[in-house]
Write a protein that holds these residues in place. Structure first.
Motif, PDB file in Angstrom:
ATOM      1  N   PHE A 192       0.830  -1.208   0.000  1.00 43.90           N
ATOM      2  CA  PHE A 192       0.000   0.000   0.000  1.00 43.90           C
ATOM      3  C   PHE A 192       0.867   1.262   0.000  1.00 43.90           C
ATOM      4  CE2 PHE A 192      -4.181   1.572   2.243  1.00 43.90           C
ATOM      5  CZ  PHE A 192      -4.349   2.518   1.256  1.00 43.90           C
ATOM      6  N   ASP A 193       1.878   1.298   0.876  1.00 50.22           N
ATOM      7  CA  ASP A 193       2.712   2.493   0.969  1.00 50.22           C
ATOM      8  C   ASP A 193       3.466   2.759  -0.326  1.00 50.22           C
ATOM      9  OD1 ASP A 193       4.096   0.053   1.891  1.00 50.22           O
ATOM     10  OD2 ASP A 193       5.819   1.368   2.163  1.00 50.22           O
ATOM     11  N   GLU A 194       3.874   1.702  -1.019  1.00 48.27           N
ATOM     12  CA  GLU A 194       4.592   1.887  -2.284  1.00 48.27           C
ATOM     13  C   GLU A 194       3.675   2.436  -3.367  1.00 48.27           C
ATOM     14  OE1 GLU A 194       6.741  -1.576  -3.509  1.00 48.27           O
ATOM     15  OE2 GLU A 194       7.698  -1.842  -1.541  1.00 48.27           O
ATOM     16  N   ILE A 195       2.440   1.962  -3.406  1.00 47.86           N
ATOM     17  CA  ILE A 195       1.470   2.484  -4.388  1.00 47.86           C
ATOM     18  C   ILE A 195       1.221   3.968  -4.140  1.00 47.86           C
ATOM     19  CG2 ILE A 195      -0.939   2.377  -5.149  1.00 47.86           C
ATOM     20  CD1 ILE A 195       0.384  -0.051  -6.147  1.00 47.86           C
ATOM     21  N   VAL A 196       1.021   4.350  -2.875  1.00 50.28           N
ATOM     22  CA  VAL A 196       0.779   5.761  -2.555  1.00 50.28           C
ATOM     23  C   VAL A 196       2.000   6.598  -2.914  1.00 50.28           C
ATOM     24  CG1 VAL A 196       0.347   7.407  -0.681  1.00 50.28           C
ATOM     25  CG2 VAL A 196      -0.939   5.257  -0.790  1.00 50.28           C
ATOM     26  N   ALA A 197       3.207   6.086  -2.645  1.00 48.09           N
ATOM     27  CA  ALA A 197       4.426   6.823  -2.988  1.00 48.09           C
ATOM     28  C   ALA A 197       4.544   7.017  -4.499  1.00 48.09           C
ATOM     29  CB  ALA A 197       5.647   6.083  -2.441  1.00 48.09           C
ATOM     30  N   ARG A 198       4.187   6.012  -5.274  1.00 46.86           N
ATOM     31  CA  ARG A 198       4.216   6.145  -6.739  1.00 46.86           C
ATOM     32  C   ARG A 198       3.226   7.205  -7.203  1.00 46.86           C
ATOM     33  NH1 ARG A 198       3.561   0.019  -8.726  1.00 46.86           N
ATOM     34  NH2 ARG A 198       3.242   1.014 -10.767  1.00 46.86           N
ATOM     35  N   TYR A 199       2.057   7.221  -6.569  1.00 49.09           N
ATOM     36  CA  TYR A 199       1.051   8.221  -6.927  1.00 49.09           C
ATOM     37  C   TYR A 199       1.561   9.630  -6.619  1.00 49.09           C
ATOM     38  CZ  TYR A 199      -3.138  11.090  -6.688  1.00 49.09           C
ATOM     39  OH  TYR A 199      -4.040  12.107  -6.854  1.00 49.09           O
ATOM     40  N   LEU A 200       2.133   9.818  -5.440  1.00 48.42           N
ATOM     41  CA  LEU A 200       2.624  11.142  -5.056  1.00 48.42           C
ATOM     42  C   LEU A 200       3.740  11.607  -5.990  1.00 48.42           C
ATOM     43  CD1 LEU A 200       2.752  11.036  -1.142  1.00 48.42           C
ATOM     44  CD2 LEU A 200       0.914  11.840  -2.627  1.00 48.42           C
ATOM     45  N   LYS A 201       4.658  10.714  -6.309  1.00 48.34           N
ATOM     46  CA  LYS A 201       5.758  11.066  -7.209  1.00 48.34           C
ATOM     47  C   LYS A 201       5.231  11.476  -8.577  1.00 48.34           C
ATOM     48  CE  LYS A 201      10.053   9.310  -9.237  1.00 48.34           C
ATOM     49  NZ  LYS A 201      10.979   8.129  -9.324  1.00 48.34           N
ATOM     50  N   ALA A 202       4.257  10.721  -9.081  1.00 51.32           N
ATOM     51  CA  ALA A 202       3.711  11.003 -10.414  1.00 51.32           C
ATOM     52  C   ALA A 202       2.957  12.326 -10.462  1.00 51.32           C
ATOM     53  CB  ALA A 202       2.792   9.865 -10.849  1.00 51.32           C
ATOM     54  N   THR A 203       2.389  12.726  -9.328  1.00 46.13           N
ATOM     55  CA  THR A 203       1.607  13.966  -9.285  1.00 46.13           C
ATOM     56  C   THR A 203       2.418  15.153  -8.777  1.00 46.13           C
ATOM     57  OG1 THR A 203       0.743  13.367  -7.093  1.00 46.13           O
ATOM     58  CG2 THR A 203      -0.585  12.754  -9.020  1.00 46.13           C
ATOM     59  N   ASP A 205       3.835  15.524  -5.849  1.00 44.28           N
ATOM     60  CA  ASP A 205       3.577  15.802  -4.440  1.00 44.28           C
ATOM     61  C   ASP A 205       4.818  15.415  -3.632  1.00 44.28           C
ATOM     62  OD1 ASP A 205       2.675  15.722  -1.743  1.00 44.28           O
ATOM     63  OD2 ASP A 205       0.617  15.334  -2.405  1.00 44.28           O
ATOM     64  N   ALA A 206       5.419  16.377  -2.951  1.00 44.08           N
ATOM     65  CA  ALA A 206       6.697  16.153  -2.266  1.00 44.08           C
ATOM     66  C   ALA A 206       6.552  15.554  -0.869  1.00 44.08           C
ATOM     67  CB  ALA A 206       7.469  17.466  -2.179  1.00 44.08           C
ATOM     68  N   ARG A 207       5.337  15.310  -0.413  1.00 43.72           N
ATOM     69  CA  ARG A 207       5.175  14.759   0.926  1.00 43.72           C
ATOM     70  C   ARG A 207       5.805  13.369   1.036  1.00 43.72           C
ATOM     71  NH1 ARG A 207      -1.164  15.408   1.912  1.00 43.72           N
ATOM     72  NH2 ARG A 207      -1.120  14.785  -0.283  1.00 43.72           N
ATOM     73  N   ALA A 208       6.282  13.034   2.227  1.00 46.01           N
ATOM     74  CA  ALA A 208       6.946  11.755   2.455  1.00 46.01           C
ATOM     75  C   ALA A 208       5.955  10.694   2.884  1.00 46.01           C
ATOM     76  CB  ALA A 208       8.022  11.922   3.527  1.00 46.01           C
ATOM     77  N   VAL A 209       6.160   9.473   2.404  1.00 44.77           N
ATOM     78  CA  VAL A 209       5.342   8.334   2.810  1.00 44.77           C
ATOM     79  C   VAL A 209       6.135   7.502   3.807  1.00 44.77           C
ATOM     80  CG1 VAL A 209       4.177   6.235   2.051  1.00 44.77           C
ATOM     81  CG2 VAL A 209       4.107   8.279   0.614  1.00 44.77           C
ATOM     82  N   VAL A 210       5.557   7.275   4.970  1.00 46.66           N
ATOM     83  CA  VAL A 210       6.186   6.471   6.010  1.00 46.66           C
ATOM     84  C   VAL A 210       5.448   5.139   6.130  1.00 46.66           C
ATOM     85  CG1 VAL A 210       6.706   6.305   8.473  1.00 46.66           C
ATOM     86  CG2 VAL A 210       6.958   8.500   7.282  1.00 46.66           C
ATOM     87  N   ARG A 211       6.177   4.051   6.023  1.00 46.57           N
ATOM     88  CA  ARG A 211       5.576   2.718   6.173  1.00 46.57           C
ATOM     89  C   ARG A 211       5.242   2.480   7.638  1.00 46.57           C
ATOM     90  NH1 ARG A 211       7.580  -2.941   3.544  1.00 46.57           N
ATOM     91  NH2 ARG A 211       6.993  -1.729   1.699  1.00 46.57           N
ATOM     92  N   ASP A 212       3.968   2.257   7.911  1.00 42.77           N
ATOM     93  CA  ASP A 212       3.516   2.107   9.298  1.00 42.77           C
ATOM     94  C   ASP A 212       2.521   0.952   9.386  1.00 42.77           C
ATOM     95  OD1 ASP A 212       2.526   2.268  11.844  1.00 42.77           O
ATOM     96  OD2 ASP A 212       1.906   4.367  11.734  1.00 42.77           O
TER      97      ASP A 212
END
Length: 251
Positions: A192-203, A205-212
């Motif tokens: 899940f975290d990797e999918i969200v990170a790919r989405y942010l990078k593509a759009t 969005d510079a926010r960081a994704v933390v695996r939790d």
């Protein structure tokens, strides 16, 4: 064949209506705009008259736990009663993969209640359970934000494009009833975290994704397989990278 699509003007419904009409079917796009109110029952009798199949894609205007439960229970009872009176031979409903595996999520609990009404109705049916839509990735990311950080579970995620959802539902509507569940998902499965990170990078969005591992998905704990099919599923044709490229081109 006459097919009624409830929620026929929404994201998925409008696409399903277009596909079925292109196939030469008589399709009624039932919604408040067309005078059909599934909560009060207004317009349901006329909409159902002569229909062989009904596709229920309605969604609650509120996602608050009690409100969404009451919506799907009231709508389900009214729609199924109208179908029984009209002699409808196939009820198709859109639900969610894993909806019975995350009881802490109020929306998922409401979909389980809807499914139970369908199963008890004696109307031949097929429930289509889909994974999360790619079109909702922005809202999903926003729901996990804490300032400039997004805390996201590493549980598996397999989002599907709305176009693929619509194609699968249109196919199911023309098939014999399963009296069971068909699951659909996107072609790409990853944490899940990797999918969200790919989405942010593509759009951009510079926010960081933390695996939790303790991060919640709309109140529900995400285990390794909470949100993905456990067995056989129909896979969409649009991969995440292709969808992101298309989304950027439209922006």
């Amino acid at each position: 064949m006459k097919i009624v699509v409830i929620g026929g003007t929404g994201l998925i419904g409008s696409k399903v209506v277009a596909i079925l009409r292109q196939g030469g079917h008589d399709v009624v796009a039932a919604s408040l705009k067309s005078g059909v109110n599934i909560i009060t029952g207004e317009g349901l009798k006329d909409a159902m008259s002569g229909a062989e199949t009904v596709v229920d894609l309605a969604n609650s205007p509120s996602f608050e736990d009690q409100a969404v439960l009451e919506f799907f229970q009231a709508a389900g009872r009214n729609v199924l009663a109208a179908e029984a009176a009209a002699g409808v031979r196939h009820h198709v409903a859109l639900s969610i993969v894993g909806t019975d595996r995350t009881p802490e999520n109020g929306y998922f609990r409401a979909k389980v209640a809807q499914e139970k009404l369908i199963e008890a109705s004696h109307i031949p049916y097929t429930i289509v359970r889909a994974t999360q839509f790619m079109e909702f990735l922005g809202a999903i990311a926003a729901s996990s934000a804490q300032g400039n950080t997004l805390r996201v579970s590493p549980g598996l995620f397999q989002p599907i494009a709305a176009d693929d959802v619509a194609r699968s539902i249109a196919d199911v509507a023309l098939e014999p009833p399963r009296n069971g569940i068909v699951e659909i998902a996107g072609p790409d499965r990853a944490p899940f975290d990797e999918i969200v990170a790919r989405y942010l990078k593509a759009t951009g969005d510079a926010r960081a994704v933390v695996r939790d591992p303790e991060a919640r998905y709309f109140g529900g704990k995400v285990e390794q397989h909470s949100l993905v099919p456990l067995g056989e599923a129909r896979l969409g044709r649009i991969g995440l990278d292709d969808w992101l490229r298309q989304a950027r081109a439209k922006a």
